[in-house]
Design an enzyme around this catalytic site. Sequence first.
Site: not given
Ligand code: AHR
Length: 490
Positions: A28, A73, A170-171, A242, A290, A344
């Site tokens: 990213e 993002n 995305n999201e 996450y 992700e 990432q």
């Molecule tokens: O990977 C970091 C961020 O986490 C990404 O940009 C977003 O999609 C997520 O919230």
Amino acid sequence: MNSSTEIHLNLRRHNENVDERIYGGFLEHLGRAVYEGAYQPSHPTADENGFRRDVIEALRPIGFSIMRYPGGNFVSAYDWKDGIGPKESRPRRLDFAWRSIETNQFGTDEFMAWCREIGTEPMLAVNLGTGQPRGAAELLEYCNLPRGTSWADLRAQDEPYGVKLWCLGNEMDGPWQAGQRPAKDYASSALQASRLMKGLDPTIETIVCGSSGRGMPDYMDWDLQVLDTCFSSVDYISAHRYTQKGKMSTWDYLAEGLEIDRIIQDYRSLIGYVRAKYKSDKQIHLSFDEWNVWYREMSGDGDWKEAPHLLEEVYNWEDALIAAQYLSSFVRNSDVVKVACLAQAVNVIAPVLTREEGVLTQSIAHPLSLFRGYGVGTSLQAVTLQDSSPGRGFASVPHVDVCAVAASGQVNVFLTHRSDHGSTKTVIDLRPCTISGAKGICVAEAADTANTWETPNAISQRELAVQVLDSHKVELTLPPLAFAVVQLAI
Ligand code: AHR
């Protein structure tokens, strides 16, 4: 305290083939992922494209099968047209997502060239935040259509890039996302984009944004609405996660595999429901695009600088055992998960960190490269008899997380030993299949051990002794907090 585990694998009891695209990564425009990570023309190791060769060499052994780009993002306020053409005329822009300066010196063509160097397939996300379906279709034309129309004619090379996988935004449920909107509005724009794009290139596959996490208040309501609307056109729905340790003990933290299985089960149910509703045979799968551990370096404020240090998480061994459980869960659930991306690849919550003097490969690279090397084939269903203990609200957390794959003449068994209280004697029983040879690889460390710039190889792989008990069974001993791959020749 020592314990014991019995694992029964029958080659006739299997799930689907593991899709190699579950071993994906993500680049990213965020912090120092692109600039000072992938791309740094001033660096002593930079090649003629400005790519850091030391980073390329560090990423190759991890073997990412696909690479998602350019966000995250970032994509939701990004205009891909800023990142093409002569570099000297590309605009400097304010990046809304990470409050940084984007120089646009690295864009779509540079990304494609970088993927070739890494040996990975590109996966692109389009802007459906501030962007429109039309801009997404123009990017598709730029990337995938033959010469002869305006956007395709601007591409840096004659040959189309042939990008197969496309994320529709995305999201889009997240209040932090540029262009966040209600599910029904997003779904209608995603459907339009998917139809337009597939109209131009019917060979592509599209991914609609699911919830950005299980903790979102409208988790599954959002997903149901977007999948219901887009079912006829899209191929995947996305999931993100996450893992955060917070104040948890190591044992509670390492119960994570159960949580990942639960999320995948949620999507299995959702997809089944929507298929049943439409009385359809259409296959929709999960793109877990992700995933990682992320809880230490949370600030996303780049202070309007170029390449700020953001999200540079330092991973220890217990974090690597979480990464192992993500991959194990994707393999176990091979009928549902066909695409997944570690978030990432470089510097930003990544297995590889850079500084001017060189690169550091972090703990999480061990499960990544071992799964990539041995985790391809048919996913086997394991029946285990083993100790379990309560953890993180789950009544029963098995001490060993197990997944296995069968490839030609080989069964590979992946074991993540959650317990830090002693070793576990493990028997793997392949009856009625006959075992002709066995060996193992193991990494086992204290939870807080990390590779550092001073001790870059603090965590290393070693041989694991595997004893053949009879023609169907082997035995091994898992040390505390271990990740192991047992290779059985059959
Ligand atoms: O990977 C970091 C961020 O986490 C990404 O940009 C977003 O999609 C997520 O919230």
